[in-house]
Design a protein around this motif. Structure first.
Motif, PDB file in Angstrom:
ATOM      1  N   GLY A  99      12.136 -56.867  88.037  1.00 29.52           N
ATOM      2  CA  GLY A  99      13.178 -55.907  88.481  1.00 29.52           C
ATOM      3  C   GLY A  99      12.786 -55.012  89.518  1.00 29.52           C
ATOM      4  O   GLY A  99      11.624 -54.980  89.840  1.00 29.52           O
ATOM      5  N   LEU A 100      13.713 -54.135  89.758  1.00 31.07           N
ATOM      6  CA  LEU A 100      13.448 -52.909  90.704  1.00 31.07           C
ATOM      7  C   LEU A 100      12.761 -51.891  90.038  1.00 31.07           C
ATOM      8  O   LEU A 100      13.289 -51.457  88.761  1.00 31.07           O
ATOM      9  N   GLU A 135      26.787 -43.495  93.503  1.00 29.55           N
ATOM     10  CA  GLU A 135      26.773 -44.800  94.024  1.00 29.55           C
ATOM     11  C   GLU A 135      25.620 -44.871  95.196  1.00 29.55           C
ATOM     12  O   GLU A 135      25.332 -44.056  95.973  1.00 29.55           O
ATOM     13  N   LEU A 136      24.591 -45.820  94.988  1.00 28.13           N
ATOM     14  CA  LEU A 136      23.543 -45.976  95.861  1.00 28.13           C
ATOM     15  C   LEU A 136      23.775 -47.228  96.836  1.00 28.13           C
ATOM     16  O   LEU A 136      24.462 -48.412  96.488  1.00 28.13           O
ATOM     17  N   PHE A 177      22.089 -49.914  99.367  1.00 29.19           N
ATOM     18  CA  PHE A 177      20.845 -50.329  99.347  1.00 29.19           C
ATOM     19  C   PHE A 177      20.698 -50.905 101.015  1.00 29.19           C
ATOM     20  O   PHE A 177      21.673 -51.504 101.466  1.00 29.19           O
ATOM     21  N   GLY A 178      19.474 -51.072 101.569  1.00 26.41           N
ATOM     22  CA  GLY A 178      19.149 -51.666 102.537  1.00 26.41           C
ATOM     23  C   GLY A 178      18.829 -53.163 102.294  1.00 26.41           C
ATOM     24  O   GLY A 178      18.781 -53.527 101.001  1.00 26.41           O
ATOM     25  N   GLU A 179      18.484 -54.091 102.979  1.00 24.98           N
ATOM     26  CA  GLU A 179      18.027 -55.433 102.995  1.00 24.98           C
ATOM     27  C   GLU A 179      16.718 -55.377 102.534  1.00 24.98           C
ATOM     28  O   GLU A 179      16.095 -56.374 101.828  1.00 24.98           O
ATOM     29  N   TYR A 232      22.924 -56.134  87.122  1.00 23.77           N
ATOM     30  CA  TYR A 232      22.209 -55.029  86.518  1.00 23.77           C
ATOM     31  C   TYR A 232      23.280 -54.206  85.818  1.00 23.77           C
ATOM     32  O   TYR A 232      24.278 -53.700  86.523  1.00 23.77           O
ATOM     33  N   TYR A 267      25.349 -52.958  89.075  1.00 26.61           N
ATOM     34  CA  TYR A 267      25.099 -53.432  90.462  1.00 26.61           C
ATOM     35  C   TYR A 267      24.586 -54.814  90.237  1.00 26.61           C
ATOM     36  O   TYR A 267      24.525 -55.458  89.373  1.00 26.61           O
ATOM     37  N   GLN A 316      22.667 -58.258  92.624  1.00 30.33           N
ATOM     38  CA  GLN A 316      21.911 -58.676  93.766  1.00 30.33           C
ATOM     39  C   GLN A 316      22.015 -59.906  93.975  1.00 30.33           C
ATOM     40  O   GLN A 316      21.361 -60.873  93.139  1.00 30.33           O
ATOM     41  N   TYR A 349      12.372 -48.209  95.908  1.00 31.94           N
ATOM     42  CA  TYR A 349      12.180 -49.156  94.979  1.00 31.94           C
ATOM     43  C   TYR A 349      11.271 -50.045  95.252  1.00 31.94           C
ATOM     44  O   TYR A 349      11.246 -50.589  96.649  1.00 31.94           O
ATOM     45  N   LEU A 356      12.490 -51.634  98.690  1.00 32.15           N
ATOM     46  CA  LEU A 356      14.082 -51.413  98.915  1.00 32.15           C
ATOM     47  C   LEU A 356      14.444 -49.976  99.055  1.00 32.15           C
ATOM     48  O   LEU A 356      13.681 -49.176  98.342  1.00 32.15           O
ATOM     49  N   LEU A 390      18.469 -43.988  89.372  1.00 30.48           N
ATOM     50  CA  LEU A 390      18.986 -45.327  88.742  1.00 30.48           C
ATOM     51  C   LEU A 390      17.700 -46.026  88.216  1.00 30.48           C
ATOM     52  O   LEU A 390      16.906 -46.436  88.869  1.00 30.48           O
ATOM     53  N   THR A 391      17.684 -46.353  86.847  1.00 33.94           N
ATOM     54  CA  THR A 391      16.504 -47.291  86.394  1.00 33.94           C
ATOM     55  C   THR A 391      17.237 -48.600  85.957  1.00 33.94           C
ATOM     56  O   THR A 391      17.904 -48.801  85.293  1.00 33.94           O
ATOM     57  N   PHE A 392      16.492 -49.573  86.762  1.00 40.69           N
ATOM     58  CA  PHE A 392      17.126 -50.953  86.886  1.00 40.69           C
ATOM     59  C   PHE A 392      16.381 -51.725  85.659  1.00 40.69           C
ATOM     60  O   PHE A 392      15.098 -51.611  85.694  1.00 40.69           O
ATOM     61  N   GLY A 393      16.951 -52.563  84.837  1.00 40.03           N
ATOM     62  CA  GLY A 393      16.402 -53.208  84.088  1.00 40.03           C
ATOM     63  C   GLY A 393      16.105 -54.663  84.780  1.00 40.03           C
ATOM     64  O   GLY A 393      16.131 -54.858  85.855  1.00 40.03           O
ATOM     65  N   LYS A 394      16.115 -55.555  83.800  1.00 37.39           N
ATOM     66  CA  LYS A 394      15.623 -57.074  84.473  1.00 37.39           C
ATOM     67  C   LYS A 394      16.889 -57.727  84.637  1.00 37.39           C
ATOM     68  O   LYS A 394      17.107 -58.744  85.571  1.00 37.39           O
ATOM     69  N   ARG A 438      23.253 -43.963  84.281  1.00 33.24           N
ATOM     70  CA  ARG A 438      22.914 -42.980  85.116  1.00 33.24           C
ATOM     71  C   ARG A 438      23.357 -41.477  84.340  1.00 33.24           C
ATOM     72  O   ARG A 438      24.566 -41.304  84.150  1.00 33.24           O
ATOM     73  N   HIS A 487      26.607 -47.781  85.212  1.00 34.03           N
ATOM     74  CA  HIS A 487      26.916 -48.545  86.488  1.00 34.03           C
ATOM     75  C   HIS A 487      26.471 -49.909  86.516  1.00 34.03           C
ATOM     76  O   HIS A 487      25.657 -50.195  85.724  1.00 34.03           O
ATOM     77  N   HIS A 502      31.452 -48.590  88.240  1.00 32.04           N
ATOM     78  CA  HIS A 502      30.924 -47.638  87.334  1.00 32.04           C
ATOM     79  C   HIS A 502      31.915 -46.888  86.641  1.00 32.04           C
ATOM     80  O   HIS A 502      33.188 -46.932  86.780  1.00 32.04           O
ATOM     81  N   GLY A 520      19.354 -56.789  99.022  1.00 32.72           N
ATOM     82  CA  GLY A 520      19.347 -55.681  98.274  1.00 32.72           C
ATOM     83  C   GLY A 520      20.538 -55.681  97.446  1.00 32.72           C
ATOM     84  O   GLY A 520      21.560 -56.156  97.390  1.00 32.72           O
ATOM     85  N   PRO A 521      20.278 -54.909  96.295  1.00 31.72           N
ATOM     86  CA  PRO A 521      21.452 -54.512  95.525  1.00 31.72           C
ATOM     87  C   PRO A 521      22.697 -53.787  96.019  1.00 31.72           C
ATOM     88  O   PRO A 521      22.558 -53.240  96.919  1.00 31.72           O
ATOM     89  N   TYR A 571      26.554 -52.179  94.915  1.00 35.05           N
ATOM     90  CA  TYR A 571      27.324 -51.340  93.979  1.00 35.05           C
ATOM     91  C   TYR A 571      28.434 -52.272  93.444  1.00 35.05           C
ATOM     92  O   TYR A 571      29.241 -52.927  94.229  1.00 35.05           O
TER      93      TYR A 571
END
Lengths: 111, 114
Positions: B42-43, B102-103, B105-107, A87, A36, A38, B35, B90, A99-103, A91, A34, A49, A43-44, A46
């Protein structure tokens, strides 16, 4: 969670293509890739994917290596609005939908 | 169609107090994710709720807790606030049975602990 490795930052010029790489050498057969992004103060969002085949949508293209150990997000014509942190996330295709986000990669687009 | 909405947008608390953050998912979505994004980081995954049940939890102390209501909205509670809890929180939602995962997200809610 399988890990991904991305460059910390990349720079592009407006209206040029951008290739954002991601390495995921420990990916399992059921992991989806996936992407994403930001934007500042948001917020992130999509992007795209895929699992095995290359994918296209209105925002970008995703090129997945044959061995699935790496992938590339392609923005065909960068705009200033594409400046964001991108990102790359794996998944699991099982029951764990977390979902695990990196930097991520900070993309700067120059006018 | 309304997106994911979070409230409050900003919240200022002092150390030791409690904070409550709220999230309304997109209509039809049954999963809610929380998150934490501290400045420059990061998140970090906090919690995942689906159909009213806690399905997964990140590596956070028990003073971070939450719940999901029958209408699928969710609440995140942070007790005994510490300075390092200052962050953007978040919320995201998804329809679990969809195969995209797919997620949305809010603000976010920005929590400042003084």
């Amino acid at each position: 969670d399988a890990k991904t490795t991305q460059p910390n930052s990349m720079e592009s010029n407006e209206e040029e293509p951008v290739h954002l790489p991601c390495n995921h050498s420990t990916i399992s057969g059921t992991d989806y890739i996936h992407w994403y992004r930001q934007l500042p103060s948001q917020g992130p969002e999509y992007v795209i994917h895929g699992l095995t085949s290359n994918v296209n949508n209105r925002m970008a293209s995703l090129a997945i290596a044959e061995d699935r150990k790496s992938s590339t997000l392609i923005l065909h014509r960068a705009t200033l609005r594409d400046a964001a942190v991108y990102y790359c996330i794996l998944r699991s295709g099982g029951s764990n939908y977390k979902l695990t986000f990196g930097k991520g990669t900070l993309l700067t687009v120059n006018p | 169609e309304a997106g994911v909405t979070q409230s409050p947008t900003h919240l200022i608390k002092t150390r030791g107090q409690q904070a409550t953050l709220r999230c309304s998912p997109i209509s039809g979505h049954t999963s809610v994710y929380w998150y934490q994004q501290a400045l420059g980081l990061g998140l970090q995954f906090l919690l995942w709720y689906d159909e009213g049940e806690e399905r997964n939890r990140g590596n956070f102390p028990p003073r971070f807790s939450g719940r999901q209501f029958p209408n699928y909205s969710s609440e995140l509670n942070v007790n005994a606030l510490e300075l390092e809890d200052s962050a953007l929180y978040l919320c995201a939602s998804s329809f679990l049975r969809a195969n995209t995962g797919e997620l949305f997200f809010g603000e976010g809610s920005r929590l400042t602990v003084l």
